[in-house]
Design an enzyme around this catalytic site. Structure first.
Site, mmCIF file in Angstrom:
data_model
loop_
_atom_site.group_PDB
_atom_site.id
_atom_site.type_symbol
_atom_site.label_atom_id
_atom_site.label_comp_id
_atom_site.label_asym_id
_atom_site.label_seq_id
_atom_site.Cartn_x
_atom_site.Cartn_y
_atom_site.Cartn_z
ATOM 1 N N CYS A 12 0.867 -1.169 0.000
ATOM 2 C CA CYS A 12 0.000 0.000 0.000
ATOM 3 C C CYS A 12 0.908 1.224 0.000
ATOM 4 O O CYS A 12 2.029 1.158 -0.503
ATOM 5 C CB CYS A 12 -0.941 -0.029 1.204
ATOM 6 N N ILE A 13 0.492 2.319 0.587
ATOM 7 C CA ILE A 13 1.288 3.534 0.466
ATOM 8 C C ILE A 13 2.526 3.523 1.359
ATOM 9 O O ILE A 13 3.506 4.223 1.069
ATOM 10 C CB ILE A 13 0.432 4.785 0.773
#
Length: 522
Positions: free
Chosen positions: A466-467
């Protein structure tokens, strides 16, 4: 790293099934538009419900039908693009672009072969000849199989050539630029081969049509099962056209004229106000109804209940739209494509049950014609035609189909841990702290040592990110060395269960993920 992780045959097909979700999700929505628009703009529906003939309503319905037809007209090319897009790990945009290029060139090559050998069918006989139109190109009708063939070939070509380095004089074409080039060459050759081998399938289908006509009460079973079995290959049109419009679907003398084909007979009898022939409707809508109105919605319910509870709300809309398209209008692909490529066992079960529906309906005296097999056909050509159609038997048989489909689908999904919608290996929703969203380790990560701290390459099943976090599915989460990962620069390690682990890497997560992919898969 001494050993690079190999993707197993089963893991590949699980991943392949996941790539289908993008076009299938669009298909479900477009199926609603197409089904509603085409059904409510049809002459038989307007005759039954005259208020629908309002000019403004008809414009709206025709517009919905036009827009909804997009996904079905271009579904093969969407598969050709979605497969490489989903399977490749780097340069996904080039992969999808090459999928479009490869699919188009393959059909151009097929058209070239057909043209050079004078095999192009007349426009009004395309379906009977097993041909169709793709982007204005007359070609062999291969259905989604054509898109899958192109997509898989592009995936292999991309994986093999996206890092290729050509001699200096040709260096401009190196790397990712070479992928659509080699795709064009390979798919052009494939397009020349397909017309040579495809007639073999057409000959087989012709033989099936002859067998159906001579099989007595088992004829409808062979037709229904054969039509579903051929659907993924785009060959069902040949079988359907034979039974609906040729002697394979029977013959009858109506008002002094000899009529061939089940659908032609049905429409002729309907137009003349004659009793509807059960021999003709045995190959029409009634045989689909137990499966389309009851069976596939039950399969969707089973997939919903088999999904993890936290994911059910995410798939509810997809399943509901698919059920509406299937049950109301007879557009089944939005549900069928959710399990077709994941479980051959469930597909064969579905094929057999569809065939049994065709066989049982005439045996219990049901007489309902037309082509779609959804609730609209059931209402207009069943209930509204009177009790002689024995429409209530559809409900009785359908209830049995519903229970059987639900039990079999749920049992098989759970027993074999099939990754139907909502059962993919996923991690919990993440709440990111301000610290991790701004965390940036000085220097680079030692990814090989991180792999060792995760239990080695053999312990890693799925890598995602994810980020700020690496999202990992591991065989054994307990053997992860959390302290070692923190020494290597990780801000933290989160264990979400026995197999799901997240390593907080911070803003450099993408580069770490890419290096992990390179070491594990390339």
């Amino acid at each position: 790293m001494k050993n690079k992780k190999k993707v197993s045959f089963w893991e590949f097909f699980q991943g392949l099934g996941k790539t289908f979700m993008l076009p299938v999700a669009l298909l479900a929505f477009m199926g609603l538009l197409l089904g509603i628009g085409s059904s409510f703009s049809g002459e038989s529906t307007i005759d039954a419900l005259p208020f629908l003939g309002n000019q403004f309503l008809q414009i709206v319905f025709r517009f919905m039908s036009t827009i909804g037809a997009f996904a079905f007209s271009y579904l093969p090319v969407m598969f050709a693009m979605a497969i490489p897009l989903g399977l490749v790990r780097k340069e996904k945009g080039i992969a999808a672009f090459s999928g479009f290029v490869g699919y188009t060139i393959m059909n151009l090559s097929i058209n070239f072969y057909l043209t050079e050998n004078s095999l192009l069918a007349d426009p009004e006989e395309l379906r009977e000849a097993g041909q169709g139109m793709v982007f204005g190109i007359q070609t062999i009708e291969m259905g989604v199989l054509g898109g899958i063939i192109a997509g898989l070939l592009v995936y292999q070509l991309h994986k093999r050539f996206y890092t290729i380095q050509l001699p200096d004089s040709l260096s401009f074409f190196s790397g990712v630029r070479f992928v659509p080039i080699i795709t064009s060459l390979v798919l052009a050759v494939v397009g020349l081969i397909i017309p040579i081998i495809w007639p073999i399938f057409a000959v087989v289908i012709t033989g099936i049509g002859t067998l159906i006509q001579s099989a007595g009460v088992f004829g409808p079973f062979l037709f229904g099962a054969g039509e579903r079995l051929l659907l993924p290959f785009g060959l069902h049109h040949i079988l359907v056209a034979m039974v609906r419009f040729t002697e394979a679907g029977g013959s009858a003398i109506i008002e002094g004229n000899q009529i061939f084909g089940a659908l032609n007979i049905f429409y002729a009898e309907l137009q003349q106000g004659l009793p509807i022939s059960g021999d003709a409707t045995a190959f029409l809508s009634q045989g689909k109804m137990p499966t389309f109105i009851f069976g596939l919605p039950a399969a969707a319910l089973a997939m919903y209940h088999a999904a993890t509870p936290k994911n059910r709300h995410k798939i509810k809309g997809l399943l509901i739209s698919g059920v509406v398209a299937t049950a109301v209008t007879g557009i089944t692909e939005p549900i069928e494509f959710l399990f077709l490529f994941i479980s051959p066992l469930l597909w064969i079960f579905h094929v057999i049950m569809t065939g049994l529906g065709f066989m049982i309906m005439p045996l219990v005296g049901v007489v309902i014609g037309n082509t779609d097999g959804g609730l609209l056909d059931f209402l207009i050509f069943g209930i509204m035609q009177g009790n002689y159609t024995r429409w209530w038997m559809v409900i009785v048989i359908g209830a049995i189909w519903f229970a059987f489909y639900y039990f079999v689908f749920k049992t098989v999904i759970l027993k074999f841990d099939l990754k139907t919608p909502g059962r993919e290996k996923v991690t919990d929703e993440t709440e990111y702290t301000e610290e991790e969203t701004h965390y940036k380790k000085k220097g680079s990560y030692n990814v090989p040592e991180m792999i060792d701290a995760l239990g080695g390459a053999q312990n890693i099943e799925v890598v995602d990110n994810c980020i700020t976090r690496l999202r990992l599915v591991l065989k054994q989460g307990a053997i992860v060395d959390d302290n070692k990962l923190k020494e290597l620069g990780a801000l933290g390690v989160v264990h979400l269960g026995e197999n799901n682990v997240q390593v907080i890497v911070g803003t450099k997560v993408t580069s770490v993920r890419n290096e992990l992919d390179s070491l594990l898969y390339d």
